[in-house]
Design a protein around this motif. Structure first.
Motif, mmCIF file in Angstrom:
data_model
loop_
_atom_site.group_PDB
_atom_site.id
_atom_site.type_symbol
_atom_site.label_atom_id
_atom_site.label_comp_id
_atom_site.label_asym_id
_atom_site.label_seq_id
_atom_site.Cartn_x
_atom_site.Cartn_y
_atom_site.Cartn_z
ATOM 1 N N ILE A 186 8.113 75.435 -30.326
ATOM 2 C CA ILE A 186 7.550 75.390 -28.969
ATOM 3 C C ILE A 186 8.018 74.131 -28.237
ATOM 4 C CG2 ILE A 186 5.413 75.246 -27.628
ATOM 5 C CD1 ILE A 186 4.036 76.847 -29.804
ATOM 6 N N LEU A 187 7.967 72.992 -28.917
ATOM 7 C CA LEU A 187 8.372 71.730 -28.294
ATOM 8 C C LEU A 187 9.841 71.782 -27.876
ATOM 9 C CD1 LEU A 187 6.547 69.193 -30.643
ATOM 10 C CD2 LEU A 187 5.978 69.692 -28.266
ATOM 11 N N ARG A 188 10.700 72.301 -28.738
ATOM 12 C CA ARG A 188 12.125 72.376 -28.402
ATOM 13 C C ARG A 188 12.367 73.324 -27.236
ATOM 14 N NH1 ARG A 188 12.839 72.068 -34.188
ATOM 15 N NH2 ARG A 188 12.821 74.362 -34.305
ATOM 16 N N ASP A 219 12.703 66.310 -32.773
ATOM 17 C CA ASP A 219 13.624 65.995 -31.689
ATOM 18 C C ASP A 219 13.325 66.867 -30.477
ATOM 19 O OD1 ASP A 219 14.793 64.260 -33.455
ATOM 20 O OD2 ASP A 219 16.558 65.501 -33.856
ATOM 21 N N MET A 220 13.294 66.235 -29.309
ATOM 22 C CA MET A 220 13.163 66.947 -28.038
ATOM 23 C C MET A 220 14.159 66.347 -27.061
ATOM 24 S SD MET A 220 9.026 67.352 -27.456
ATOM 25 C CE MET A 220 9.246 68.454 -26.048
ATOM 26 N N THR A 221 14.916 67.202 -26.401
ATOM 27 C CA THR A 221 15.942 66.716 -25.487
ATOM 28 C C THR A 221 15.662 67.210 -24.076
ATOM 29 O OG1 THR A 221 17.590 66.709 -27.261
ATOM 30 C CG2 THR A 221 18.405 66.601 -25.006
ATOM 31 N N PHE A 222 15.205 66.295 -23.223
ATOM 32 C CA PHE A 222 14.996 66.571 -21.799
ATOM 33 C C PHE A 222 16.159 66.000 -20.988
ATOM 34 C CE2 PHE A 222 10.670 66.633 -23.481
ATOM 35 C CZ PHE A 222 10.112 67.723 -22.844
ATOM 36 N N PHE A 223 17.365 66.026 -21.536
ATOM 37 C CA PHE A 223 18.525 65.412 -20.878
ATOM 38 C C PHE A 223 18.754 66.048 -19.512
ATOM 39 C CE2 PHE A 223 22.937 64.732 -19.845
ATOM 40 C CZ PHE A 223 23.184 63.444 -20.285
ATOM 41 N N GLY A 224 18.708 65.215 -18.458
ATOM 42 C CA GLY A 224 18.929 65.705 -17.108
ATOM 43 C C GLY A 224 17.824 66.588 -16.572
ATOM 44 N N PHE A 238 4.117 59.950 -30.357
ATOM 45 C CA PHE A 238 5.538 60.117 -30.657
ATOM 46 C C PHE A 238 5.796 59.408 -31.987
ATOM 47 C CE2 PHE A 238 4.938 60.457 -26.159
ATOM 48 C CZ PHE A 238 5.843 61.412 -25.725
ATOM 49 N N SER A 239 5.776 60.176 -33.080
ATOM 50 C CA SER A 239 5.779 59.560 -34.403
ATOM 51 C C SER A 239 7.086 59.716 -35.160
ATOM 52 C CB SER A 239 4.639 60.142 -35.251
ATOM 53 O OG SER A 239 4.755 61.558 -35.328
ATOM 54 N N GLU A 240 7.864 60.729 -34.847
ATOM 55 C CA GLU A 240 9.123 60.955 -35.553
ATOM 56 C C GLU A 240 10.130 61.569 -34.594
ATOM 57 O OE1 GLU A 240 8.894 63.063 -39.273
ATOM 58 O OE2 GLU A 240 6.808 62.449 -39.570
ATOM 59 N N GLY A 241 11.367 61.619 -35.051
ATOM 60 C CA GLY A 241 12.400 62.272 -34.278
ATOM 61 C C GLY A 241 12.844 61.460 -33.074
ATOM 62 N N LYS A 242 13.720 62.074 -32.295
ATOM 63 C CA LYS A 242 14.252 61.442 -31.095
ATOM 64 C C LYS A 242 13.861 62.279 -29.876
ATOM 65 C CE LYS A 242 18.303 59.644 -33.569
ATOM 66 N NZ LYS A 242 19.786 59.664 -33.653
ATOM 67 N N VAL A 243 13.191 61.645 -28.948
ATOM 68 C CA VAL A 243 12.795 62.309 -27.708
ATOM 69 C C VAL A 243 13.599 61.675 -26.585
ATOM 70 C CG1 VAL A 243 10.905 62.923 -26.170
ATOM 71 C CG2 VAL A 243 10.480 62.701 -28.618
ATOM 72 N N LYS A 244 14.409 62.475 -25.923
ATOM 73 C CA LYS A 244 15.332 61.944 -24.922
ATOM 74 C C LYS A 244 14.984 62.469 -23.530
ATOM 75 C CE LYS A 244 19.249 61.439 -28.092
ATOM 76 N NZ LYS A 244 20.684 61.753 -28.316
#
Length: 397
Positions: A186-188, A219-224, A238-244
């Motif tokens: 869901i997050l992705r 990981d979640m990518t909100f790039f642009g 925000f405890s793990e992974g990379k959120v961009k």
């Protein structure tokens, strides 16, 4: 727009047609410069025939107007019927997807997630799309069981767990991992849809997003991505992974990270644009993670970090531009890790550190340019941490 009754529609159409015809006739007479009509002329056969043709033309025009009104009403009725049918089908699919999401089977839940995502993309109205997004967010906010961890070698009574106990514990952990995968999916998907340009199929920009107190550990990518509605990460972890959020646009929106905890992994807002609206980090805690706003542009926006706690990891605003609006670190606490604003440009708006406290770790403004942020010098005077002001305001080096 609601449909008018046929009588009213015809009456209004005829009146508009008469006014248009009269206006055109008057304009032609005026342009052709007819001063008067010869009243002595007799009615001959040619003139009578012309009048008959004119009468039939008026009748034909009236019939065309009636046909036009009827066709318009039929088209609107057909469109309304198609909309009702699309809404009915959407409601049926929505009920099935929600039922799947509530299943005991993680695999069926995963199918429900993709079904709701597809429904949001195909929704005939923005309101129905928002409903699908709200359900997905509500699922993420539901309480979830903690990770049971590995099987322990010894129980509380000092005995080793039996084979049945080990198998039950392993089943419990497998279920936890399966349900966590549903949450991660869901997050992705949310991140992907907010990254789709406005107006394109599958774009959720402009829709509200409520991830209050949600644990973000993937990981979640909100790039642009573009945030133009109301987006809440209040109390999120925000405890793990990379959120961009790199190069994301926060324009004319209300985005809130109030009391969010950045305790692991990384969250980056590099190159992000904060223009209009507000983005709140009040009371956020930055501990043990890397958070960067490098080269971000804070223009005509309100971004408060009031009461934020920088207690570990690294938070950087290197190269950021503060050119408008208001960015405040009032009553912020730096008690560990590092806070870096190297090469930051303070060229407009208002930046304040009123009653900020620097007690440990390091704070660097090396290479920064522009006017001195409000309250910074008072915070530096009482600091018990390393504060670097080199190349910025030489009198305070």
């Amino acid at each position: 727009m609601r449909l008018w009754k046929v009588g009213w529609a015809l009456a209004v159409t005829f009146v508009l047609a008469l006014l248009a015809a009269g206006g055109i006739f008057y304009a032609l007479v005026h342009l052709l410069d007819f001063q008067e009509i010869d009243s002595t002329a007799k009615l001959d056969a040619t003139t009578l025939f012309d009048l008959l043709k004119l009468s039939f033309g008026v009748v034909a025009g009236a019939g065309a107007l009636v046909a036009l009104v009827v066709a318009y009403r039929r088209q609107r009725v057909d469109e309304a019927g198609a909309h009702r049918e699309a809404t009915r089908l959407h409601t049926e699919r929505f009920a099935q997807a929600v039922e799947q999401l509530g299943s005991d089977s993680p695999a069926i839940r995963l199918g429900g997630v993709y079904a709701l995502t597809g429904l949001a993309d195909d929704a005939p109205t923005r309101e129905l799309r928002q409903t699908c997004i709200d359900v997905l967010c509500a699922y993420l906010r539901l309480p979830s069981s903690p990770d049971p961890g590995d099987v322990i070698d010894l129980l509380a009574d000092g005995t080793s767990p039996s084979a049945e106990q080990r198998e039950a514990h392993q089943d419990k952990r497998d279920r936890y991992r399966a349900l966590r995968e549903v949450r991660h999916t869901i997050l992705r998907l949310i991140a992907e849809h907010y990254s789709v340009p406005m107006g394109k199929y599958g774009s959720w920009r402009g829709c509200n997003l409520d991830l209050t107190r949600v644990s973000i550990d993937c990981d979640m990518t909100f790039f642009g991505a573009g945030f133009h509605g109301r987006v809440f990460f209040d109390g999120a972890t925000f405890s793990e992974g990379k959120v961009k959020f790199d190069y994301a646009s926060f324009s004319r929106s209300v985005v809130s990270f109030r009391d969010a905890v950045f305790s692991g992994g990384s969250a980056t807002f590099d190159g992000a644009l904060f223009y209009g609206g507000s983005v709140h980090f009040d009371g956020a805690e930055f501990s043990g993670s890397r958070v960067s706003f490098d080269w971000a542009d804070f223009a005509e926006s309100r971004v408060p970090f009031d009461r934020a706690k920088f207690s570990g990891g690294r938070v950087s605003f290197d190269g950021a531009k503060f050119s408008g609006g208001r960015v405040s670190f009032d009553r912020a606490e730096v008690s560990g890790g590092s806070l870096s604003l190297e090469r930051a440009a303070f060229s407009g708006g208002e930046v304040s550190f009123d009653r900020a406290a620097f007690s440990s770790g390091s704070v660097s403004f090396s290479g920064a340019t522009g006017s001195i942020p409000s309250g910074l010098l008072a915070a530096v005077d009482g600091a018990t941490t390393a504060v670097t002001l080199s190349a910025l305001w030489p009198v305070r080096q």
